[in-house]
Enzyme design. Structure first.
Site, PDB file in Angstrom:
ATOM      1  CD  GLU A  90     -32.550  28.491 -33.890  1.00 53.47           C
ATOM      2  OE1 GLU A  90     -31.983  28.104 -33.068  1.00 53.47           O
ATOM      3  OE2 GLU A  90     -33.814  28.023 -34.415  1.00 53.47           O
ATOM      4  CG  ASP A 118     -33.332  25.226 -43.753  1.00 49.28           C
ATOM      5  OD1 ASP A 118     -33.070  25.688 -44.879  1.00 49.28           O
ATOM      6  OD2 ASP A 118     -33.306  23.920 -43.615  1.00 49.28           O
ATOM      7  CE  LYS A 148     -28.584  24.395 -44.306  1.00 44.79           C
ATOM      8  NZ  LYS A 148     -29.507  23.098 -43.986  1.00 44.79           N
ATOM      9  CG  PHE A 172     -27.537  18.119 -42.576  1.00 40.22           C
ATOM     10  CD1 PHE A 172     -28.968  18.567 -41.984  1.00 40.22           C
ATOM     11  CD2 PHE A 172     -26.894  17.166 -41.860  1.00 40.22           C
ATOM     12  CE1 PHE A 172     -29.192  18.154 -40.792  1.00 40.22           C
ATOM     13  CE2 PHE A 172     -27.150  16.798 -40.609  1.00 40.22           C
ATOM     14  CZ  PHE A 172     -28.323  17.297 -40.070  1.00 40.22           C
ATOM     15  CG  ASP A 185     -29.354  17.216 -34.321  1.00 41.45           C
ATOM     16  OD1 ASP A 185     -29.477  18.373 -34.617  1.00 41.45           O
ATOM     17  OD2 ASP A 185     -30.304  16.215 -34.447  1.00 41.45           O
ATOM     18  NE  ARG A 228     -28.250  17.922 -30.209  1.00 39.89           N
ATOM     19  CZ  ARG A 228     -28.893  18.798 -30.847  1.00 39.89           C
ATOM     20  NH1 ARG A 228     -28.817  19.957 -31.254  1.00 39.89           N
ATOM     21  NH2 ARG A 228     -30.140  18.147 -31.193  1.00 39.89           N
TER      22      ARG A 228
HETATM   23  P1  XMP Z   1     -36.310  26.310 -40.343  1.00 36.31           P
HETATM   24  O1  XMP Z   1     -36.479  25.809 -41.654  1.00 36.31           O
HETATM   25  O2  XMP Z   1     -37.362  26.212 -39.406  1.00 36.31           O
HETATM   26  O3  XMP Z   1     -35.230  25.460 -39.855  1.00 36.31           O
HETATM   27  O4  XMP Z   1     -35.640  27.618 -40.496  1.00 36.31           O
HETATM   28  C1  XMP Z   1     -34.639  25.664 -38.418  1.00 36.31           C
HETATM   29  C2  XMP Z   1     -34.443  24.573 -37.854  1.00 36.31           C
HETATM   30  O5  XMP Z   1     -34.060  23.393 -38.521  1.00 36.31           O
HETATM   31  C3  XMP Z   1     -32.856  22.722 -38.124  1.00 36.31           C
HETATM   32  N1  XMP Z   1     -31.825  22.772 -39.376  1.00 36.31           N
HETATM   33  C4  XMP Z   1     -30.730  22.171 -39.103  1.00 36.31           C
HETATM   34  N2  XMP Z   1     -29.889  21.517 -38.222  1.00 36.31           N
HETATM   35  N3  XMP Z   1     -28.295  21.203 -39.447  1.00 36.31           N
HETATM   36  C5  XMP Z   1     -29.113  20.806 -38.446  1.00 36.31           C
HETATM   37  O6  XMP Z   1     -28.252  20.269 -37.747  1.00 36.31           O
HETATM   38  C6  XMP Z   1     -28.707  22.013 -40.628  1.00 36.31           C
HETATM   39  O7  XMP Z   1     -28.356  21.931 -41.695  1.00 36.31           O
HETATM   40  C7  XMP Z   1     -29.968  22.423 -40.417  1.00 36.31           C
HETATM   41  N4  XMP Z   1     -30.708  23.167 -41.134  1.00 36.31           N
HETATM   42  C8  XMP Z   1     -31.930  23.441 -40.487  1.00 36.31           C
HETATM   43  C9  XMP Z   1     -32.394  23.330 -36.786  1.00 36.31           C
HETATM   44  O8  XMP Z   1     -32.882  22.776 -35.672  1.00 36.31           O
HETATM   45  C10 XMP Z   1     -33.296  24.715 -37.194  1.00 36.31           C
HETATM   46  O9  XMP Z   1     -33.582  25.376 -35.613  1.00 36.31           O
HETATM   47 MG    MG Z   2     -31.903  21.596 -34.333  1.00 33.97          MG
END
Ligand code: XMP
Ligand code: MG
Length: 178
Positions: free
Chosen positions: A100, A104, A132, A153, A160, A167
């Site tokens: 992955e 986040d 994160k 971000f 993206d 990307r």
């Molecule tokens: P969660 O909150 O489910 O998030 O852990 C995971 C997905 O959220 C996207 N994500 C980001 N994508 N920059 C991005 O381009 C970021 O800073 C970011 N933070 C979260 C990402 O798709 C990831 O799979």
């Molecule tokens: Mg994504």
């Protein structure tokens, strides 16, 4: 706000990424020695990390893909996950390595791990490039993490950015801090 490339900050250079991916690849090689795992990159963001990681493994692996997308705003997940692509390989009895780009809140990865575990795999491990940690809402198991990053971000190296672009940038970039 009008964004131009020169307003973005480089957070992690490609050279730093490559060094870290080398180290992770060597640990993964040791971990799976004598087995043939299936690498499962989560599309779309993990495609660059997975391509670099796969080529640094001194192992025979299969590769299959999963696609997931979460409903929500541009920079935050709603926690409602939609599978956009499922694997085409039978996973029962297999050693699966989820790859992955970023964790986040953990909601996306948690959902995927539960789904894959339900298929009777022999083992499930996860490699993520970016963590994160400070944003975690849901506990997830991460076996290898590249970098812990602050709540910014980020984009580039597969992720993206504004307008769905960037990307293809080699480095991890960030929007200017508020
Ligand atoms: P969660 O909150 O489910 O998030 O852990 C995971 C997905 O959220 C996207 N994500 C980001 N994508 N920059 C991005 O381009 C970021 O800073 C970011 N933070 C979260 C990402 O798709 C990831 O799979
Ligand atoms: Mg994504």
């Amino acid at each position: 706000m009008e964004m131009t490339r020169d307003r973005y900050e480089t957070l992690i250079t490609n050279a730093e990424i490559q060094a870290r991916v080398d180290a992770i690849a060597s640990e993964i090689t040791t971990c799976y020695s004598g087995t043939v795992p299936i690498m499962m990159p989560l599309l779309r963001g993990a495609f660059v990390f997975a391509a670099d990681l796969a080529r640094k493994l001194d192992l025979d692996v299969e590769v299959d893909f999963l696609g997931a997308s979460s409903y929500g705003g541009a920079t935050e997940t709603s926690g409602e996950i939609r599978m956009t692509l499922d694997s085409s390989s039978p996973l029962s009895g297999r050693h699966v390595l989820i790859v992955e780009d970023i964790v986040d809140t953990g909601l996306t990865l948690g959902y995927i791990q539960k789904l894959i575990r339900s298929r009777g795999v022999a083992s499930l491990r996860t490699a993520v490039l970016l963590d994160k940690q400070c944003r975690r809402k849901s506990q997830v198991d991460i076996d290898w993490a590249g970098f812990t990053i602050p709540d910014r971000f980020v984009f580039g190296y597969g992720l993206d950015g504004p307008g769905g672009l960037f990307r293809n940038l080699p480095d991890i970039m960030a929007l200017p801090a508020e």
